[in-house]
Design a protein around this motif. Structure first.
Motif, PDB file in Angstrom:
ATOM      1  N   ILE A 248     -53.271  48.651  67.976  1.00  0.00           N
ATOM      2  CA  ILE A 248     -54.063  49.556  68.814  1.00  0.00           C
ATOM      3  C   ILE A 248     -54.702  50.583  68.116  1.00  0.00           C
ATOM      4  O   ILE A 248     -55.772  50.839  68.438  1.00  0.00           O
ATOM      5  N   ALA A 249     -53.896  51.364  67.192  1.00  0.00           N
ATOM      6  CA  ALA A 249     -54.665  52.289  66.495  1.00  0.00           C
ATOM      7  C   ALA A 249     -55.708  51.787  65.357  1.00  0.00           C
ATOM      8  O   ALA A 249     -56.756  52.539  65.457  1.00  0.00           O
ATOM      9  N   ILE A 250     -55.438  50.849  64.972  1.00  0.00           N
ATOM     10  CA  ILE A 250     -56.321  50.227  64.226  1.00  0.00           C
ATOM     11  C   ILE A 250     -57.725  49.614  64.761  1.00  0.00           C
ATOM     12  O   ILE A 250     -58.672  49.865  64.437  1.00  0.00           O
TER      13      ILE A 250
ATOM     14  N   GLY B 200     -55.912  57.932  64.788  1.00  0.00           N
ATOM     15  CA  GLY B 200     -55.235  58.528  63.587  1.00  0.00           C
ATOM     16  C   GLY B 200     -53.701  58.990  64.275  1.00  0.00           C
ATOM     17  O   GLY B 200     -52.848  58.882  63.405  1.00  0.00           O
ATOM     18  N   VAL B 201     -53.629  59.525  65.428  1.00  0.00           N
ATOM     19  CA  VAL B 201     -52.401  60.092  65.989  1.00  0.00           C
ATOM     20  C   VAL B 201     -51.478  58.899  66.134  1.00  0.00           C
ATOM     21  O   VAL B 201     -50.123  58.836  65.808  1.00  0.00           O
ATOM     22  N   LEU B 202     -52.243  57.928  66.725  1.00  0.00           N
ATOM     23  CA  LEU B 202     -51.089  56.501  66.894  1.00  0.00           C
ATOM     24  C   LEU B 202     -50.778  56.066  65.721  1.00  0.00           C
ATOM     25  O   LEU B 202     -49.742  55.477  65.520  1.00  0.00           O
ATOM     26  N   LEU B 203     -51.922  55.942  64.576  1.00  0.00           N
ATOM     27  CA  LEU B 203     -51.496  55.468  63.318  1.00  0.00           C
ATOM     28  C   LEU B 203     -50.593  56.036  62.540  1.00  0.00           C
ATOM     29  O   LEU B 203     -49.272  55.307  61.963  1.00  0.00           O
ATOM     30  N   THR B 204     -50.352  57.449  62.779  1.00  0.00           N
ATOM     31  CA  THR B 204     -49.454  58.332  62.116  1.00  0.00           C
ATOM     32  C   THR B 204     -47.990  57.957  62.858  1.00  0.00           C
ATOM     33  O   THR B 204     -46.870  57.694  62.090  1.00  0.00           O
ATOM     34  N   TYR B 205     -48.126  57.850  64.077  1.00  0.00           N
ATOM     35  CA  TYR B 205     -46.772  57.686  64.824  1.00  0.00           C
ATOM     36  C   TYR B 205     -46.145  56.299  64.467  1.00  0.00           C
ATOM     37  O   TYR B 205     -45.188  56.154  64.088  1.00  0.00           O
TER      38      TYR B 205
ATOM     39  N   GLN C   6     -42.668  55.998  62.670  1.00  0.00           N
ATOM     40  CA  GLN C   6     -41.347  55.826  63.329  1.00  0.00           C
ATOM     41  C   GLN C   6     -40.900  54.674  62.938  1.00  0.00           C
ATOM     42  O   GLN C   6     -39.474  54.389  63.311  1.00  0.00           O
ATOM     43  N   LYS C   7     -41.392  53.723  62.138  1.00  0.00           N
ATOM     44  CA  LYS C   7     -40.941  52.370  61.895  1.00  0.00           C
ATOM     45  C   LYS C   7     -39.900  52.583  60.630  1.00  0.00           C
ATOM     46  O   LYS C   7     -40.446  52.999  59.526  1.00  0.00           O
ATOM     47  N   ALA C   8     -38.878  52.135  60.869  1.00  0.00           N
ATOM     48  CA  ALA C   8     -37.912  52.087  59.738  1.00  0.00           C
ATOM     49  C   ALA C   8     -38.528  51.290  58.452  1.00  0.00           C
ATOM     50  O   ALA C   8     -38.478  50.262  58.610  1.00  0.00           O
ATOM     51  N   GLY C   9     -38.463  51.738  57.189  1.00  0.00           N
ATOM     52  CA  GLY C   9     -38.954  51.149  56.125  1.00  0.00           C
ATOM     53  C   GLY C   9     -40.487  51.063  56.148  1.00  0.00           C
ATOM     54  O   GLY C   9     -41.046  50.710  55.133  1.00  0.00           O
ATOM     55  N   GLY C  10     -41.156  51.590  57.043  1.00  0.00           N
ATOM     56  CA  GLY C  10     -42.716  51.551  57.114  1.00  0.00           C
ATOM     57  C   GLY C  10     -43.104  50.335  57.045  1.00  0.00           C
ATOM     58  O   GLY C  10     -42.569  49.327  57.134  1.00  0.00           O
ATOM     59  N   TYR C  11     -44.443  50.402  56.714  1.00  0.00           N
ATOM     60  CA  TYR C  11     -45.255  49.002  56.462  1.00  0.00           C
ATOM     61  C   TYR C  11     -45.999  48.983  55.327  1.00  0.00           C
ATOM     62  O   TYR C  11     -46.197  49.823  54.411  1.00  0.00           O
TER      63      TYR C  11
END
Length: 74
Positions: A9-11, A42-47, A51-56
């Motif tokens: 959604i953020a992208i 940007g706020v959604l993307l940062t969140y 918050q995802k363990a290990g990131g993307y």
């Protein structure tokens, strides 16, 4: 809502803001709508990224898009 859905959604919001920003700049008016969309995206993307363990990883994004769209269609 999962972190993958929030990332997608953020992208999409940030991508939709680009034409709005270009139209505002070409018509010499303030880019209010585009700036708000970039801020929300940007706020959604940062969140989602924090918050995802290990990131993307960058190469995971196309697979995440397909997975989220498949989940929505199901």
């Amino acid at each position: 809502m999962s972190h993958d859905q929030i990332l997608v959604i953020a992208i999409v919001i940030c991508a939709l803001a680009i034409p709005s920003l270009l139209a505002a700049f070409s018509e010499s008016r303030p880019p209010r709508a585009g700036a708000i969309m970039i801020l929300i995206g940007g706020v959604l993307l940062t969140y989602a990224l924090t918050q995802k363990a290990g990131g993307y990883k960058f190469d995971q994004i196309p697979h995440i898009f397909v997975q989220v769209i498949a989940d929505v269609i199901k």
